[in-house]
Scaffold this active site. Sequence first.
Site, PDB file in Angstrom:
ATOM      1  N   ASP A   1     -98.775  17.922 -73.887  1.00 37.96           N
ATOM      2  CA  ASP A   1     -99.849  18.650 -73.191  1.00 37.96           C
ATOM      3  C   ASP A   1    -101.039  18.931 -74.108  1.00 37.96           C
ATOM      4  O   ASP A   1    -102.159  19.017 -73.656  1.00 37.96           O
ATOM      5  CB  ASP A   1     -99.329  19.940 -72.538  1.00 37.96           C
TER       6      ASP A   1
ATOM      7  N   ASP B   1     -96.860  25.323 -66.714  1.00 37.85           N
ATOM      8  CA  ASP B   1     -95.931  26.185 -65.984  1.00 37.85           C
ATOM      9  C   ASP B   1     -96.610  26.844 -64.786  1.00 37.85           C
ATOM     10  O   ASP B   1     -96.078  26.878 -63.675  1.00 37.85           O
ATOM     11  CB  ASP B   1     -95.386  27.287 -66.908  1.00 37.85           C
TER      12      ASP B   1
ATOM     13  N   SER C   1     -91.782  33.580 -66.404  1.00 38.96           N
ATOM     14  CA  SER C   1     -93.013  34.324 -66.711  1.00 38.96           C
ATOM     15  C   SER C   1     -94.185  33.814 -65.871  1.00 38.96           C
ATOM     16  O   SER C   1     -94.970  34.607 -65.346  1.00 38.96           O
ATOM     17  CB  SER C   1     -93.336  34.243 -68.207  1.00 38.96           C
TER      18      SER C   1
ATOM     19  N   GLY D   1     -86.179  33.563 -69.662  1.00 30.92           N
ATOM     20  CA  GLY D   1     -86.136  33.052 -71.038  1.00 30.92           C
ATOM     21  C   GLY D   1     -85.294  31.802 -71.213  1.00 30.92           C
ATOM     22  O   GLY D   1     -84.893  31.475 -72.319  1.00 30.92           O
TER      23      GLY D   1
ATOM     24  N   GLU E   1     -92.818  15.864 -72.763  1.00 27.64           N
ATOM     25  CA  GLU E   1     -92.670  17.057 -73.604  1.00 27.64           C
ATOM     26  C   GLU E   1     -93.603  16.980 -74.807  1.00 27.64           C
ATOM     27  O   GLU E   1     -93.707  15.933 -75.454  1.00 27.64           O
ATOM     28  CB  GLU E   1     -91.244  17.211 -74.117  1.00 27.64           C
TER      29      GLU E   1
ATOM     30  N   GLU F   1    -100.911  35.480 -69.832  1.00 29.78           N
ATOM     31  CA  GLU F   1     -99.888  35.214 -70.843  1.00 29.78           C
ATOM     32  C   GLU F   1    -100.516  35.184 -72.253  1.00 29.78           C
ATOM     33  O   GLU F   1     -99.952  35.695 -73.203  1.00 29.78           O
ATOM     34  CB  GLU F   1     -99.185  33.888 -70.526  1.00 29.78           C
TER      35      GLU F   1
HETATM   36  P1  ADP Z   1     -89.329  31.837 -69.300  1.00 30.06           P
HETATM   37  O1  ADP Z   1     -90.722  31.852 -68.784  1.00 30.06           O
HETATM   38  O2  ADP Z   1     -88.936  30.519 -69.857  1.00 30.06           O
HETATM   39  O3  ADP Z   1     -88.323  32.318 -68.301  1.00 30.06           O
HETATM   40  P2  ADP Z   1     -90.427  33.778 -71.092  1.00 30.06           P
HETATM   41  O4  ADP Z   1     -89.914  34.390 -72.333  1.00 30.06           O
HETATM   42  O5  ADP Z   1     -91.727  33.059 -71.131  1.00 30.06           O
HETATM   43  O6  ADP Z   1     -89.268  32.856 -70.526  1.00 30.06           O
HETATM   44  O7  ADP Z   1     -90.586  34.914 -69.977  1.00 30.06           O
HETATM   45  C1  ADP Z   1     -89.545  35.829 -69.711  1.00 30.06           C
HETATM   46  C2  ADP Z   1     -90.117  37.216 -69.542  1.00 30.06           C
HETATM   47  O8  ADP Z   1     -90.824  37.329 -68.284  1.00 30.06           O
HETATM   48  C3  ADP Z   1     -89.039  38.295 -69.472  1.00 30.06           C
HETATM   49  O9  ADP Z   1     -88.640  38.699 -70.765  1.00 30.06           O
HETATM   50  C4  ADP Z   1     -89.746  39.393 -68.700  1.00 30.06           C
HETATM   51  O10 ADP Z   1     -90.617  40.132 -69.520  1.00 30.06           O
HETATM   52  C5  ADP Z   1     -90.592  38.611 -67.703  1.00 30.06           C
HETATM   53  N1  ADP Z   1     -89.819  38.421 -66.451  1.00 30.06           N
HETATM   54  C6  ADP Z   1     -89.382  37.259 -65.937  1.00 30.06           C
HETATM   55  N2  ADP Z   1     -88.657  37.453 -64.808  1.00 30.06           N
HETATM   56  C7  ADP Z   1     -88.637  38.788 -64.598  1.00 30.06           C
HETATM   57  C8  ADP Z   1     -88.022  39.626 -63.607  1.00 30.06           C
HETATM   58  N3  ADP Z   1     -87.278  39.133 -62.627  1.00 30.06           N
HETATM   59  N4  ADP Z   1     -88.193  40.965 -63.743  1.00 30.06           N
HETATM   60  C9  ADP Z   1     -88.938  41.468 -64.735  1.00 30.06           C
HETATM   61  N5  ADP Z   1     -89.515  40.741 -65.702  1.00 30.06           N
HETATM   62  C10 ADP Z   1     -89.378  39.398 -65.641  1.00 30.06           C
HETATM   63 MG    MG Z   2     -92.481  31.515 -69.951  1.00 29.04          MG
END
Ligand code: ADP
Ligand code: MG
Length: 395
Positions: free
Chosen positions: A39, A175, A131, A125, A36, A163
Amino acid sequence: MQKHLVNYTTEAFRSAFQSEPDFFFLAPGRINIIGEHVDYSDGFVLPAAIDKYICFAVKKIDDSETCTFFAKDFNESFSFNVNQKQIPVKQMWANYLLGVFNAVQESGKKIGGVQIAFSSTIPMGSGLSSSAALECGFAFILNQIFGLNLSKKELALIGQKSEHTFAGVKCGIMDQFASVFGKEQQVIMLDCNTLDHQYFEANLDGYSLVLFDSCVKHTHLTSGYNDRRNDVDHGKKALWKRFPEVEKFRDFNFSMLEEVRTEIGETSFKRCIYLLKEIGRVEKAAKALSEGNIEYLGELLNETHHGLSTEFEVSCEELDFMVEETLKENGVLGARIMGGGFGGCSINLIKDENIIEAIENISIKYKEKFGIDMKVYRVKISDGIREYKRNEFIV
Ligand code: ADP
Ligand code: MG
């Protein structure tokens, strides 16, 4: 479970587009076993793709200039013209996809019309990289159905660029790399600078990785992250001034760090010592995993938590409590906060027969202490993004 997700996404496609999809793709989330915050300091990370996915149902539309998405989990649609330049929009989820399109377009490649419905079992999230699955899943689809000839490395980099540019998150490459390059039963030891990587067998032998989602996310994540980077940079500057012959941060040793200790101050010293120790732990963990030395892997995870909590100081009350209580349970070899810190999930190495009891006990204690229902994700190390053939689930 995949079958259920594919069927559910197929239904979503039918209701959005009144036709049948031609292709299915699965893009996984990821865990990071260890490594952790290293990177950005010449360190290695040890991620793996997991059996939680965004499923995409896809139809190529000949003679069309429109790309349409239906995000089933939000019940929202979004369309754009593939011959025009795109800019970020208000619908956040669409930006991850538009950013991919933009990167593909900038590389001089052309795509045609397409309809896509998608839905996911990766919690959003929670630090499992939904994402990256979204971005890289879309890049993979475009590559496949429009024959763009992009390498797997390029797909991961396109996801990261999306991103950075359209979602405004300055993430590393781990990721995206894990989502694209994941392999069943294998972890990836990745040098985030050079993208050199090596697979190691994950011999968990009667143990599983279980994630406990604290469901908290403290807002100082971004400022905390920037502060840590400043502390680390301060230490690095002094180290390189004193030892200019050293090429990479990971090549400094503890006695060199000791020599600049007074100059850099205790805070920078603590951050740097954590990083040097953590970089060493990643290599040890990869070896322990491939040799099936699960007990030692557990010890390393515990050391990482201790380091993140007391040296790098990116844990929080909720995660420290969760980890401490988890370690009291039977059959638990290791527990640590996973990800950038200040909330999110813990990753726990638990003997299969003790998992249910540990989940029950920790859920109760966590609820009692913080009034929050934690979530639990049992994960298996799985393949990276792939096309899913319908006949795979005709048994
Ligand atoms: P993580 O990558 O840790 O899950 P992030 O905040 O980086 O959290 O990314 C989450 C975002 O990615 C969501 O708020 C949304 O905008 C997008 N996202 C992820 N999964 C979906 C999904 N199944 N449908 C639509 N948008 C998604
Ligand atoms: Mg993310």
